[in-house]
Design a protein around this motif. Sequence first.
Motif, mmCIF file in Angstrom:
data_model
loop_
_atom_site.group_PDB
_atom_site.id
_atom_site.type_symbol
_atom_site.label_atom_id
_atom_site.label_comp_id
_atom_site.label_asym_id
_atom_site.label_seq_id
_atom_site.Cartn_x
_atom_site.Cartn_y
_atom_site.Cartn_z
ATOM 1 N N LEU A 14 -25.889 11.066 -60.255
ATOM 2 C CA LEU A 14 -26.623 10.577 -61.424
ATOM 3 C C LEU A 14 -25.644 10.278 -62.565
ATOM 4 C CD1 LEU A 14 -29.573 9.973 -61.921
ATOM 5 C CD2 LEU A 14 -29.876 12.283 -62.812
ATOM 6 N N ALA A 15 -24.605 11.133 -62.686
ATOM 7 C CA ALA A 15 -23.607 10.928 -63.749
ATOM 8 C C ALA A 15 -22.876 9.593 -63.542
ATOM 9 C CB ALA A 15 -22.623 12.086 -63.762
ATOM 10 N N SER A 16 -22.469 9.317 -62.282
ATOM 11 C CA SER A 16 -21.776 8.048 -61.997
ATOM 12 C C SER A 16 -22.711 6.871 -62.228
ATOM 13 C CB SER A 16 -21.299 8.002 -60.547
ATOM 14 O OG SER A 16 -20.488 9.083 -60.270
ATOM 15 N N PHE A 17 -23.982 7.065 -61.835
ATOM 16 C CA PHE A 17 -24.951 5.990 -62.040
ATOM 17 C C PHE A 17 -25.038 5.629 -63.516
ATOM 18 C CE2 PHE A 17 -29.201 4.783 -63.373
ATOM 19 C CZ PHE A 17 -29.401 3.632 -62.618
ATOM 20 N N PHE A 18 -25.181 6.650 -64.371
ATOM 21 C CA PHE A 18 -25.340 6.361 -65.807
ATOM 22 C C PHE A 18 -24.055 5.823 -66.437
ATOM 23 C CE2 PHE A 18 -29.230 9.115 -65.688
ATOM 24 C CZ PHE A 18 -30.098 8.092 -66.082
ATOM 25 N N ALA A 292 -23.099 2.695 -51.100
ATOM 26 C CA ALA A 292 -23.285 1.236 -51.084
ATOM 27 C C ALA A 292 -24.747 0.840 -51.105
ATOM 28 C CB ALA A 292 -22.607 0.650 -49.842
ATOM 29 N N ILE A 293 -25.658 1.790 -50.889
ATOM 30 C CA ILE A 293 -27.054 1.411 -50.688
ATOM 31 C C ILE A 293 -27.682 0.868 -51.980
ATOM 32 C CG2 ILE A 293 -27.898 3.792 -50.979
ATOM 33 C CD1 ILE A 293 -30.036 3.204 -48.906
ATOM 34 N N LEU A 294 -27.243 1.357 -53.146
ATOM 35 C CA LEU A 294 -27.811 0.866 -54.402
ATOM 36 C C LEU A 294 -27.437 -0.604 -54.637
ATOM 37 C CD1 LEU A 294 -28.357 2.484 -57.746
ATOM 38 C CD2 LEU A 294 -26.836 0.530 -57.752
ATOM 39 N N THR A 295 -26.151 -0.914 -54.522
ATOM 40 C CA THR A 295 -25.755 -2.310 -54.722
ATOM 41 C C THR A 295 -26.320 -3.194 -53.611
ATOM 42 O OG1 THR A 295 -23.664 -1.717 -53.699
ATOM 43 C CG2 THR A 295 -23.671 -1.947 -56.092
ATOM 44 N N GLY A 296 -26.501 -2.616 -52.427
ATOM 45 C CA GLY A 296 -27.100 -3.378 -51.328
ATOM 46 C C GLY A 296 -28.535 -3.759 -51.635
ATOM 47 N N LEU A 297 -29.299 -2.799 -52.150
ATOM 48 C CA LEU A 297 -30.698 -3.103 -52.467
ATOM 49 C C LEU A 297 -30.795 -4.062 -53.660
ATOM 50 C CD1 LEU A 297 -33.690 -2.756 -51.913
ATOM 51 C CD2 LEU A 297 -33.670 -0.618 -53.187
ATOM 52 N N LEU A 298 -29.862 -3.936 -54.597
ATOM 53 C CA LEU A 298 -29.831 -4.899 -55.709
ATOM 54 C C LEU A 298 -29.607 -6.315 -55.177
ATOM 55 C CD1 LEU A 298 -27.718 -3.176 -58.505
ATOM 56 C CD2 LEU A 298 -30.077 -3.978 -58.699
#
Length: 322
Positions: A14-18, A292-298
């Motif tokens: 979550l920290a890296s995400f923010f 990679a799944i977040l950028t993949g879904l984006l």
Amino acid sequence: MPINRIQFQPGLSLASFFQQYDTRAQCQQALFEMRWPNGFVCPQCVKSQHSRHERGTRLLLQCCHCRRQTSLTVGTVFDASKLPLTTWFLAIHLLTQSKTGMSALQLMRDLGVSYRSAWLIKHKLMQVMFAQERERKLETLVQIDDVFVGGERQGGGRGRVAPNKVLVVAAVQTTSKGKALLTRLDVVPNWQKPTIARWATKALAAGTHVVSDGLATFAAVKDAGFTHEPVIVSSTGKSAGQHPRFLAVNTTLGNLKTWMASTFKGFKLSHYTRRYLAEFQYRFNRRFDLQAILTGLLADAIRCTPWREVSLRTQMPADVGA
Ligand SMILES: [Zn+2]
């Protein structure tokens, strides 16, 4: 005890995400770079020089040559949404990083939005996942099993379907040693042989070897040109769930049932089952790389034709094999 490397891999914290997606400007820039990795190009005159204008929560890119305005989100799943991109990005993070997914109710609480907004975000993103997964073909070595979603099979044999139950073909591609690699979960209208043959044509690549239990209808994969190995469970003295030839598909089905029970307690699944299965399938098939799944879904959300609310509520993706 050796740790499970997939379960213990570092996801995106979550920290890296923010750090990466905390502000609207950061999310806009991330989306911009994904849509136009080589720089903006005007869809009308193909020139690149442009100016940026904020209108409400939207970012417009205005061509300096022909003055045409292009919305950053037009044609993507984020189009026509009043919610800020920061909310969408956080929803994608929450939906993709949790092994058990997240219900619309929990999304509502975590995002601080209305239930309707949370429901729309979730179903729009599940529809993106469905669109990405529907063309997937499993190959080489595949275990298949039948499952009833919405309740256990109860008496009457496999030919009879209780009301509100949905029939699903569960397929898992494995290594030669039986380790699960990829899955496909498809709603089918019945267990008739032509249905299973049509399912196999859509779901399996040429040359696939199919292992199933003794359910006669699965032999129909041969009609679609695949080799079939029925394993008669009773002759081994083991139940189907314990049989080594079915371990991967049964472990996957066990995870699927745990996920449904924990995330959707008391939830009536049947109406939107295909989308929920697609969500499970999408995350399962990307579990080897959680970063990679977040950028993949984006990236998938940018390519997917956006569905309006009325379509999401009334149009269901078709059964495979129908
Ligand atoms: Zn232009």
